[in-house]
Design an enzyme around this catalytic site. Structure first.
Site, PDB file in Angstrom:
ATOM      1  N   ARG A 162       0.866  -1.207   0.000  1.00  0.00           N
ATOM      2  CA  ARG A 162       0.000   0.000   0.000  1.00  0.00           C
ATOM      3  C   ARG A 162       0.887   1.235   0.000  1.00  0.00           C
ATOM      4  O   ARG A 162       2.052   1.180   0.370  1.00  0.00           O
ATOM      5  CB  ARG A 162      -0.857   0.032   1.271  1.00  0.00           C
ATOM      6  N   ASN A 166      10.272   0.020   4.844  1.00  0.00           N
ATOM      7  CA  ASN A 166       9.273   1.068   4.599  1.00  0.00           C
ATOM      8  C   ASN A 166       8.098   1.008   5.567  1.00  0.00           C
ATOM      9  O   ASN A 166       7.466   2.035   5.831  1.00  0.00           O
ATOM     10  CB  ASN A 166       8.777   0.934   3.150  1.00  0.00           C
ATOM     11  N   ILE A 199       3.821   3.076  11.000  1.00  0.00           N
ATOM     12  CA  ILE A 199       2.487   3.468  11.489  1.00  0.00           C
ATOM     13  C   ILE A 199       2.604   4.764  12.292  1.00  0.00           C
ATOM     14  O   ILE A 199       3.700   5.147  12.715  1.00  0.00           O
ATOM     15  CB  ILE A 199       1.866   2.393  12.423  1.00  0.00           C
ATOM     16  N   GLN A 210       7.595  16.852  15.421  1.00  0.00           N
ATOM     17  CA  GLN A 210       6.221  17.220  15.049  1.00  0.00           C
ATOM     18  C   GLN A 210       5.324  17.158  16.274  1.00  0.00           C
ATOM     19  O   GLN A 210       5.371  16.172  17.028  1.00  0.00           O
ATOM     20  CB  GLN A 210       5.713  16.274  13.951  1.00  0.00           C
ATOM     21  N   GLY A 214       2.513  16.348  18.636  1.00  0.00           N
ATOM     22  CA  GLY A 214       1.637  15.168  18.693  1.00  0.00           C
ATOM     23  C   GLY A 214       2.302  13.880  18.231  1.00  0.00           C
ATOM     24  O   GLY A 214       1.657  12.838  18.144  1.00  0.00           O
ATOM     25  N   TYR A 272       6.592   9.016  17.108  1.00  0.00           N
ATOM     26  CA  TYR A 272       6.942   8.867  15.687  1.00  0.00           C
ATOM     27  C   TYR A 272       8.245   9.618  15.364  1.00  0.00           C
ATOM     28  O   TYR A 272       9.116   9.092  14.671  1.00  0.00           O
ATOM     29  CB  TYR A 272       5.781   9.405  14.858  1.00  0.00           C
ATOM     30  N   PRO A 287      10.724  11.384   3.515  1.00  0.00           N
ATOM     31  CA  PRO A 287       9.648  12.027   2.766  1.00  0.00           C
ATOM     32  C   PRO A 287       8.978  13.110   3.602  1.00  0.00           C
ATOM     33  O   PRO A 287       8.926  13.034   4.828  1.00  0.00           O
ATOM     34  CB  PRO A 287       8.654  10.883   2.511  1.00  0.00           C
ATOM     35  N   ILE A 299       3.242  12.958   1.834  1.00  0.00           N
ATOM     36  CA  ILE A 299       2.993  12.226   0.601  1.00  0.00           C
ATOM     37  C   ILE A 299       1.531  11.783   0.595  1.00  0.00           C
ATOM     38  O   ILE A 299       0.983  11.389   1.629  1.00  0.00           O
ATOM     39  CB  ILE A 299       3.922  10.985   0.508  1.00  0.00           C
TER      40      ILE A 299
HETATM   41  P1  NDP Z   1       0.461   3.338   4.617  1.00  0.00           P
HETATM   42  O1  NDP Z   1      -0.281   3.396   5.903  1.00  0.00           O
HETATM   43  O2  NDP Z   1      -0.221   3.784   3.369  1.00  0.00           O
HETATM   44  O3  NDP Z   1       1.015   1.828   4.379  1.00  0.00           O
HETATM   45  C1  NDP Z   1       1.744   1.215   5.382  1.00  0.00           C
HETATM   46  C2  NDP Z   1       2.232  -0.137   4.939  1.00  0.00           C
HETATM   47  O4  NDP Z   1       3.014  -0.682   6.018  1.00  0.00           O
HETATM   48  C3  NDP Z   1       1.098  -1.126   4.711  1.00  0.00           C
HETATM   49  O5  NDP Z   1       1.468  -2.028   3.676  1.00  0.00           O
HETATM   50  C4  NDP Z   1       1.005  -1.857   6.033  1.00  0.00           C
HETATM   51  O6  NDP Z   1       0.451  -3.162   5.947  1.00  0.00           O
HETATM   52  C5  NDP Z   1       2.473  -1.918   6.422  1.00  0.00           C
HETATM   53  N1  NDP Z   1       2.669  -2.106   7.855  1.00  0.00           N
HETATM   54  C6  NDP Z   1       2.259  -1.307   8.871  1.00  0.00           C
HETATM   55  N2  NDP Z   1       2.597  -1.862  10.051  1.00  0.00           N
HETATM   56  C7  NDP Z   1       3.217  -3.022   9.784  1.00  0.00           C
HETATM   57  C8  NDP Z   1       3.757  -4.067  10.561  1.00  0.00           C
HETATM   58  N3  NDP Z   1       3.757  -4.034  11.914  1.00  0.00           N
HETATM   59  N4  NDP Z   1       4.300  -5.145   9.945  1.00  0.00           N
HETATM   60  C9  NDP Z   1       4.323  -5.219   8.593  1.00  0.00           C
HETATM   61  N5  NDP Z   1       3.838  -4.265   7.794  1.00  0.00           N
HETATM   62  C10 NDP Z   1       3.282  -3.189   8.375  1.00  0.00           C
HETATM   63  O7  NDP Z   1       1.797   4.154   4.884  1.00  0.00           O
HETATM   64  P2  NDP Z   1       2.607   5.160   3.925  1.00  0.00           P
HETATM   65  O8  NDP Z   1       2.771   4.565   2.591  1.00  0.00           O
HETATM   66  O9  NDP Z   1       2.019   6.496   4.057  1.00  0.00           O
HETATM   67  O10 NDP Z   1       4.023   5.209   4.689  1.00  0.00           O
HETATM   68  C11 NDP Z   1       5.091   4.352   4.339  1.00  0.00           C
HETATM   69  C12 NDP Z   1       6.333   4.766   5.117  1.00  0.00           C
HETATM   70  O11 NDP Z   1       6.663   6.119   4.808  1.00  0.00           O
HETATM   71  C13 NDP Z   1       6.134   4.717   6.634  1.00  0.00           C
HETATM   72  O12 NDP Z   1       7.325   4.297   7.244  1.00  0.00           O
HETATM   73  C14 NDP Z   1       5.846   6.159   6.980  1.00  0.00           C
HETATM   74  O13 NDP Z   1       6.172   6.435   8.302  1.00  0.00           O
HETATM   75  C15 NDP Z   1       6.748   6.871   5.997  1.00  0.00           C
HETATM   76  N6  NDP Z   1       6.354   8.233   5.716  1.00  0.00           N
HETATM   77  C16 NDP Z   1       5.129   8.511   5.156  1.00  0.00           C
HETATM   78  C17 NDP Z   1       4.803   9.821   4.868  1.00  0.00           C
HETATM   79  C18 NDP Z   1       3.522  10.170   4.221  1.00  0.00           C
HETATM   80  O14 NDP Z   1       3.307  11.364   4.008  1.00  0.00           O
HETATM   81  N7  NDP Z   1       2.678   9.230   3.847  1.00  0.00           N
HETATM   82  C19 NDP Z   1       5.708  10.926   5.174  1.00  0.00           C
HETATM   83  C20 NDP Z   1       6.965  10.517   5.742  1.00  0.00           C
HETATM   84  C21 NDP Z   1       7.249   9.223   6.000  1.00  0.00           C
HETATM   85  P3  NDP Z   1      -1.158  -3.362   5.892  1.00  0.00           P
HETATM   86  O15 NDP Z   1      -1.578  -2.943   4.513  1.00  0.00           O
HETATM   87  O16 NDP Z   1      -1.365  -4.802   6.139  1.00  0.00           O
HETATM   88  O17 NDP Z   1      -1.733  -2.471   6.950  1.00  0.00           O
END
Ligand code: NDP
Length: 241
Positions: A12, A82, A85, A141, A143, A147, A177, A180
């Site tokens: 995702r 990557n 949460i 950040q 709150g 994280y 990032p 995003i």
């Molecule tokens: P999403 O919530 O869209 O997707 C997260 C993904 O990580 C999912 O595939 C989820 O699996 C998986 N995941 C979460 N927890 C676990 C776990 N315990 N074990 C295995 N897989 C896990 O997140 P983003 O794409 O937005 O974020 C991706 C990365 O980028 C993260 O590390 C986030 O902190 C970082 N990031 C994101 C930003 C943003 O603006 N979006 C900005 C800066 C950093 P499942 O689908 O099963 O839930």
């Protein structure tokens, strides 16, 4: 030789874009996820990329998961840490559960996952470890004490591991990032996004997951061997370090 890339949280959001971009660049890709089976199934059907379910906050689950991936695809050459949460809340109200969940998933996972593949990379004298940190690990950040601490930890992890492995053909880099356009950011209330976040971004828009994926493919390349221990900031100019 086709290299094998494993992307945690690769089904995702940013991870899915990374998985697809690595596949398009010729890698054999494995995408892991935590529990959203329907999203993973949809991703698998659309991309043909195999998906694997385990919790990256568990060392034993990572050991078992990586073993399965390696048995099916071959040794992991490129690891993209990557999965992440958020469990936001002001620190004075933050529970131990919120703290532990975020630290174990966003920082503990780097140990749990990288430890499974680093010896093989050292033996084969090639490896790429790419850690997805965050702008909020660089600047803090409101709150997000949990994280921000975890994501800042990812950067320290990156630098120390890069030092230990620089002679062995292994590079370790972090990407930070900014905001995003994924479900994680879509969970932020619309008015907060429009009134409080967008005005802070000089590019005046959210980033796209593909813009992060592009950097991952670049860092993963055999010809990126002189880039190690670096932190690549991709945030539309929001925070310049
Ligand atoms: P999403 O919530 O869209 O997707 C997260 C993904 O990580 C999912 O595939 C989820 O699996 C998986 N995941 C979460 N927890 C676990 C776990 N315990 N074990 C295995 N897989 C896990 O997140 P983003 O794409 O937005 O974020 C991706 C990365 O980028 C993260 O590390 C986030 O902190 C970082 N990031 C994101 C930003 C943003 O603006 N979006 C900005 C800066 C950093 P499942 O689908 O099963 O839930």
């Amino acid at each position: 030789m086709t290299r094998v890339a494993l992307v945690t949280g690769g089904t995702r959001g940013i991870g899915a874009a990374i998985s697809k971009a690595l596949k398009a660049a010729g890698y054999k890709v494995a995408a892991s996820y935590a529990g959203n089976d329907s999203a993973a199934e949809k991703f698998k059907n659309e991309t043909g990329i195999p998906v694997y379910k385990w919790d990256v906050s568990s060392f034993d689950a990572c050991a078992e998961g990586v073993k399965k991936v390696e048995a099916e695809l071959g040794p992991v050459d490129v690891l993209v840490n990557n999965a992440g949460i958020t469990r936001d809340g002001a620190f004075h109200k933050m529970t131990l559960e919120q703290w532990n969940a975020v630290i174990n998933t966003n920082l503990g996972s780097l140990f749990n996952m990288t430890r499974q593949v680093i010896e093989g990379m050292r033996n084969r004298k090639f490896g790429r470890v790419i850690n997805i940190s965050s702008i909020n690990g660089q600047k803090g950040q409101f709150g997000q004490v949990n994280y921000s601490a975890a994501k800042a930890g990812d950067i320290g992890f990156t630098k120390a591991l890069a030092l230990e492995n620089a002679r062995g053909g292994i590079t370790v880099n972090a990407i930070c990032p900014g905001y995003i356009n994924t479900e994680m950011v879509q969970a932020v209330p619309k008015d907060v996004l429009e009134k409080a976040i967008l005005p802070l971004i000089p590019c005046n828009r959210l980033g796209e997951a593909e813009e992060i994926a592009r950097a991952v493919v670049f860092l993963a390349g055999d010809d990126a061997g002189y880039i190690t221990g670096s932190t690549l900031t991709i945030n539309g100019g929001q925070y310049m370090v």
